[in-house]
Design an enzyme around this catalytic site. Structure first.
Site, PDB file in Angstrom:
ATOM      1  N   GLN A  26       0.824  -1.203   0.000  1.00 43.03           N
ATOM      2  CA  GLN A  26       0.000   0.000   0.000  1.00 43.03           C
ATOM      3  C   GLN A  26       0.862   1.258   0.000  1.00 43.03           C
ATOM      4  OE1 GLN A  26      -1.890  -1.878   3.591  1.00 43.03           O
ATOM      5  NE2 GLN A  26      -3.735  -0.904   2.796  1.00 43.03           N
ATOM      6  N   HIS A  61      -1.420   1.342  -4.472  1.00 47.74           N
ATOM      7  CA  HIS A  61      -1.738   2.763  -4.314  1.00 47.74           C
ATOM      8  C   HIS A  61      -0.819   3.640  -5.151  1.00 47.74           C
ATOM      9  CE1 HIS A  61      -3.809   1.944  -0.164  1.00 47.74           C
ATOM     10  NE2 HIS A  61      -4.514   1.527  -1.195  1.00 47.74           N
ATOM     11  N   SER A  96      -2.365  -1.731   9.105  1.00 48.21           N
ATOM     12  CA  SER A  96      -3.544  -1.765   9.970  1.00 48.21           C
ATOM     13  C   SER A  96      -4.737  -2.393   9.266  1.00 48.21           C
ATOM     14  CB  SER A  96      -3.904  -0.346  10.411  1.00 48.21           C
ATOM     15  OG  SER A  96      -4.242   0.442   9.277  1.00 48.21           O
ATOM     16  N   ASN A 156       2.198  -6.663  13.219  1.00 50.08           N
ATOM     17  CA  ASN A 156       1.765  -5.264  13.271  1.00 50.08           C
ATOM     18  C   ASN A 156       1.631  -4.841  14.729  1.00 50.08           C
ATOM     19  OD1 ASN A 156       0.886  -2.963  11.570  1.00 50.08           O
ATOM     20  ND2 ASN A 156      -1.006  -3.130  12.744  1.00 50.08           N
TER      21      ASN A 156
END
Length: 252
Positions: free
Chosen positions: A104, A122, A197, A221
């Site tokens: 991302q 992205h 996330s 994470n």
């Protein structure tokens, strides 16, 4: 160095898998000095209304606001170096354990670390496009010049302001890249989520896509995700410390 049983189990899952895919988010680049989007006081979303600065509507009407927002971020990106987490994933790929990275992030640090198959869902700062005449140019020289001088990058063909090839709010994700990412998620035996996330769809839903297709799921994470209950292994640890541990046994 002795390994914890959970780390040893993660290594065994990677060893047994035919196809491993990694999904990475902003958290894999924070050790390189690039801020994420949500951390209190340092996250990019703490710096103002994102829809006022990072949407395609805002860019078309007030590109100056977008460039004012992205200038410090671009400076950090161009000054950043791949950290041990990026290098660990590149090592896993080079040694035949990792088939693809879905990221991302727009910072290009995976490719700079040596990773070959990277799906940047992205976009990235690698290229820039004129929204008026569609001329596409190399992004870093123009964006580095903007970071240093503050001057907006203009199209060499029609002189309109260039837009970096990053996906802004209100834009569609790159269809081919997203298709390849979804196919990779469906076909993997293990998905390794690192530093995400998983709050931004559709990339954040790829772990569930992989899980429903029968994959094992490893999540690394610091914060919680909506997929934690589906994880086979869950680590609340620093990606720059844990990923090298996972990669070390496979180095030739």
């Amino acid at each position: 160095m002795s390994l914890t049983p959970t780390v040893a189990r993660a290594i065994e899952l990677l060893r047994q898998a035919k196809t491993v895919v990694a999904l990475t988010g902003a958290g894999i680049s924070t050790p390189s000095g690039i801020p994420d989007y949500r951390s209190p006081d340092s996250g990019l979303w703490e710096q103002g209304d994102m829809m006022e600065m990072a949407s395609i509507y805002a860019f078309r009407h007030k590109p100056e606001a977008f460039y004012k927002w992205i200038r410090p971020l671009a400076t950090k990106i161009f000054n950043a170096q791949p950290n041990p987490a990026h290098k660990a994933l590149a090592s896993l790929e080079a040694n035949g354990r990792l088939q693809a990275i879905i990221t991302q992030n727009i910072d290009m640090l995976h490719t700079r670390a040596g990773s070959q198959t990277v799906y940047e869902v992205h976009g990235s700062l690698r290229r820039a496009t004129c929204l008026t005449c569609h001329t596409e140019v190399d992004g870093p020289p123009l964006l580095k010049a903007h970071a240093e001088t503050g001057q907006l990058p203009h199209c060499p063909t029609c002189a309109h302001i260039l837009k970096p090839n990053v996906i802004l709010f209100g834009e569609l994700l790159p269809m081919l890249t997203m298709h390849l990412a979804q196919q990779a998620a469906k076909q993997c035996d293990v998905m390794l989520v690192a530093g995400s996330s998983l709050e931004v769809a559709p990339a954040g839903d790829l772990p569930l896509l992989a899980k429903r297709a029968g994959a094992r799921l490893i999540i690394v994470n610091f914060g919680p995700t909506h997929v934690d209950r589906e994880a086979d292994l869950l680590f609340r640890e620093d990606v720059a410390e844990l990923l090298p541990q996972l990669a070390a046994p496979f180095r030739k």
